[in-house]
Design a protein around this motif. Sequence first.
Motif, mmCIF file in Angstrom:
data_model
loop_
_atom_site.group_PDB
_atom_site.id
_atom_site.type_symbol
_atom_site.label_atom_id
_atom_site.label_comp_id
_atom_site.label_asym_id
_atom_site.label_seq_id
_atom_site.Cartn_x
_atom_site.Cartn_y
_atom_site.Cartn_z
ATOM 1 N N ALA A 139 0.841 -1.190 0.000
ATOM 2 C CA ALA A 139 0.000 0.000 0.000
ATOM 3 C C ALA A 139 0.876 1.240 0.000
ATOM 4 C CB ALA A 139 -0.909 0.008 1.221
ATOM 5 N N SER A 140 0.383 2.278 -0.626
ATOM 6 C CA SER A 140 1.079 3.564 -0.628
ATOM 7 C C SER A 140 0.053 4.693 -0.543
ATOM 8 C CB SER A 140 1.941 3.722 -1.883
ATOM 9 O OG SER A 140 1.145 3.656 -3.042
ATOM 10 N N GLY A 141 0.471 5.799 -0.009
ATOM 11 C CA GLY A 141 -0.406 6.953 0.088
ATOM 12 C C GLY A 141 -1.115 7.083 1.418
ATOM 13 N N ARG A 142 -1.282 5.998 2.134
ATOM 14 C CA ARG A 142 -1.892 6.007 3.462
ATOM 15 C C ARG A 142 -1.756 4.619 4.088
ATOM 16 N NH1 ARG A 142 -8.159 6.149 4.187
ATOM 17 N NH2 ARG A 142 -7.442 5.053 6.061
ATOM 18 N N THR A 143 -2.077 4.547 5.357
ATOM 19 C CA THR A 143 -2.112 3.257 6.036
ATOM 20 C C THR A 143 -3.562 2.903 6.355
ATOM 21 O OG1 THR A 143 -1.816 4.324 8.189
ATOM 22 C CG2 THR A 143 0.171 3.555 7.054
ATOM 23 N N PHE A 144 -3.809 1.651 6.707
ATOM 24 C CA PHE A 144 -5.167 1.179 6.995
ATOM 25 C C PHE A 144 -5.172 0.403 8.296
ATOM 26 C CE2 PHE A 144 -7.039 2.280 2.989
ATOM 27 C CZ PHE A 144 -6.001 2.195 2.077
ATOM 28 N N SER A 145 -6.195 0.622 9.082
ATOM 29 C CA SER A 145 -6.330 -0.141 10.322
ATOM 30 C C SER A 145 -6.483 -1.626 10.023
ATOM 31 C CB SER A 145 -7.543 0.339 11.118
ATOM 32 O OG SER A 145 -7.359 1.657 11.558
ATOM 33 N N PHE B 249 -14.880 -13.081 0.582
ATOM 34 C CA PHE B 249 -13.893 -12.783 1.611
ATOM 35 C C PHE B 249 -12.963 -13.972 1.809
ATOM 36 C CE2 PHE B 249 -12.162 -11.087 5.417
ATOM 37 C CZ PHE B 249 -12.106 -12.116 6.347
ATOM 38 N N VAL B 250 -11.671 -13.657 2.037
ATOM 39 C CA VAL B 250 -10.693 -14.696 2.326
ATOM 40 C C VAL B 250 -10.135 -14.537 3.742
ATOM 41 C CG1 VAL B 250 -8.463 -15.685 1.678
ATOM 42 C CG2 VAL B 250 -10.064 -14.930 -0.106
ATOM 43 N N ALA B 251 -9.593 -13.347 4.031
ATOM 44 C CA ALA B 251 -8.960 -13.141 5.334
ATOM 45 C C ALA B 251 -8.797 -11.657 5.593
ATOM 46 C CB ALA B 251 -7.598 -13.833 5.392
ATOM 47 N N ALA B 252 -8.658 -11.298 6.871
ATOM 48 C CA ALA B 252 -8.420 -9.909 7.252
ATOM 49 C C ALA B 252 -7.543 -9.870 8.492
ATOM 50 C CB ALA B 252 -9.740 -9.175 7.514
ATOM 51 N N ILE B 253 -6.873 -8.723 8.683
ATOM 52 C CA ILE B 253 -5.951 -8.577 9.804
ATOM 53 C C ILE B 253 -6.009 -7.151 10.327
ATOM 54 C CG2 ILE B 253 -4.001 -8.054 8.266
ATOM 55 C CD1 ILE B 253 -2.231 -9.642 10.278
ATOM 56 N N SER B 254 -5.939 -7.030 11.639
ATOM 57 C CA SER B 254 -5.952 -5.716 12.271
ATOM 58 C C SER B 254 -4.565 -5.078 12.192
ATOM 59 C CB SER B 254 -6.376 -5.847 13.733
ATOM 60 O OG SER B 254 -5.426 -6.651 14.448
ATOM 61 N N THR C 277 -9.354 -0.798 4.903
ATOM 62 C CA THR C 277 -10.467 -0.131 5.549
ATOM 63 C C THR C 277 -10.061 0.324 6.943
ATOM 64 O OG1 THR C 277 -12.758 -0.383 6.295
ATOM 65 C CG2 THR C 277 -11.357 -2.308 6.459
ATOM 66 N N GLU C 278 -10.815 1.287 7.474
ATOM 67 C CA GLU C 278 -10.658 1.690 8.868
ATOM 68 C C GLU C 278 -11.618 0.913 9.757
ATOM 69 O OE1 GLU C 278 -8.208 3.688 10.149
ATOM 70 O OE2 GLU C 278 -7.519 3.412 8.087
ATOM 71 N N GLY C 279 -12.386 0.021 9.146
ATOM 72 C CA GLY C 279 -13.369 -0.742 9.897
ATOM 73 C C GLY C 279 -12.770 -1.943 10.603
ATOM 74 N N SER C 280 -13.648 -2.790 11.098
ATOM 75 C CA SER C 280 -13.264 -3.937 11.903
ATOM 76 C C SER C 280 -12.562 -5.012 11.080
ATOM 77 C CB SER C 280 -14.505 -4.539 12.561
ATOM 78 O OG SER C 280 -14.211 -5.797 13.137
ATOM 79 N N ALA C 281 -11.595 -5.666 11.711
ATOM 80 C CA ALA C 281 -10.920 -6.787 11.061
ATOM 81 C C ALA C 281 -11.816 -8.015 10.995
ATOM 82 C CB ALA C 281 -9.633 -7.122 11.807
ATOM 83 N N ARG C 282 -12.978 -7.944 11.631
ATOM 84 C CA ARG C 282 -13.918 -9.072 11.553
ATOM 85 C C ARG C 282 -14.999 -8.837 10.511
ATOM 86 N NH1 ARG C 282 -13.073 -13.069 14.709
ATOM 87 N NH2 ARG C 282 -11.767 -12.862 16.552
ATOM 88 N N THR D 46 -18.220 -4.379 0.926
ATOM 89 C CA THR D 46 -18.669 -2.987 0.852
ATOM 90 C C THR D 46 -18.106 -2.130 1.982
ATOM 91 O OG1 THR D 46 -20.693 -3.369 2.143
ATOM 92 C CG2 THR D 46 -20.832 -3.698 -0.245
ATOM 93 N N THR D 47 -17.551 -2.772 3.007
ATOM 94 C CA THR D 47 -16.965 -2.009 4.110
ATOM 95 C C THR D 47 -15.509 -1.639 3.848
ATOM 96 O OG1 THR D 47 -16.263 -3.984 5.337
ATOM 97 C CG2 THR D 47 -18.493 -3.152 5.752
ATOM 98 N N TYR D 48 -14.959 -2.113 2.751
ATOM 99 C CA TYR D 48 -13.581 -1.797 2.389
ATOM 100 C C TYR D 48 -13.574 -0.650 1.379
ATOM 101 C CZ TYR D 48 -11.971 -5.918 4.875
ATOM 102 O OH TYR D 48 -11.690 -6.828 5.858
ATOM 103 N N ASP D 49 -12.692 0.316 1.619
ATOM 104 C CA ASP D 49 -12.721 1.549 0.845
ATOM 105 C C ASP D 49 -11.770 1.564 -0.343
ATOM 106 O OD1 ASP D 49 -12.782 2.749 4.103
ATOM 107 O OD2 ASP D 49 -14.518 2.907 2.750
ATOM 108 N N TYR D 50 -10.658 0.857 -0.224
ATOM 109 C CA TYR D 50 -9.644 0.886 -1.269
ATOM 110 C C TYR D 50 -9.306 -0.537 -1.687
ATOM 111 C CZ TYR D 50 -8.984 5.791 -0.178
ATOM 112 O OH TYR D 50 -9.195 7.137 0.020
ATOM 113 N N TRP D 51 -9.073 -0.698 -2.984
ATOM 114 C CA TRP D 51 -8.834 -2.019 -3.557
ATOM 115 C C TRP D 51 -7.642 -2.001 -4.504
ATOM 116 C CZ3 TRP D 51 -11.863 -6.344 -2.469
ATOM 117 C CH2 TRP D 51 -13.002 -6.101 -1.699
ATOM 118 N N GLY D 52 -6.958 -3.140 -4.560
ATOM 119 C CA GLY D 52 -5.930 -3.319 -5.559
ATOM 120 C C GLY D 52 -6.534 -3.807 -6.865
ATOM 121 N N GLN D 53 -5.680 -4.018 -7.844
ATOM 122 C CA GLN D 53 -6.152 -4.414 -9.167
ATOM 123 C C GLN D 53 -6.296 -5.919 -9.311
ATOM 124 O OE1 GLN D 53 -3.033 -3.883 -8.448
ATOM 125 N NE2 GLN D 53 -1.970 -5.591 -9.394
#
Length: 122
Positions: free
Chosen positions: A24-30, A45-50, A97-102, A107-114
């Motif tokens: 990621a570049s330009g910002r960090t994500f919770s 969905f596959v996986a998420a991490i805080s 996303t800045e939302g929950s890792a759970r 739709t709760t994720y704001d930025y996506w890769g290609q």
Amino acid sequence: QVQLVESGGGLVQAGGSLRLSCAASGRTFSTMGWFRQAPGKEREFVAAISWSGATTYYADSVKGRFTISRDNAKNTVYLQMFSPKPEDTAVYYCAGTEGSARSSNPTTYDYWGQGTQVTVSS
């Protein structure tokens, strides 16, 4: 400009291993997450991490086979795939996303890769 760039995809034999990276570049994500989409199917969905890595969340279909991790110094998240199966074949996307890792809802994720293609041969 915020960018998420995946890498590491390719062809792997069933039972092998593969590691995906997402820088990621330009910002960090919770919370950083991985999703995938197979032809003719919806993105899932596959996986998420805080941020700290203390909280990880997996889809039942990959639990025990995939491991998500992150290196905040490099602003990078990883997905280690152990013993992949042909049904894991898909385009894999990372998201932030800045939302929950759970949260498994895309739709709760704001930025996506290609996306990066992963093909598992039997």
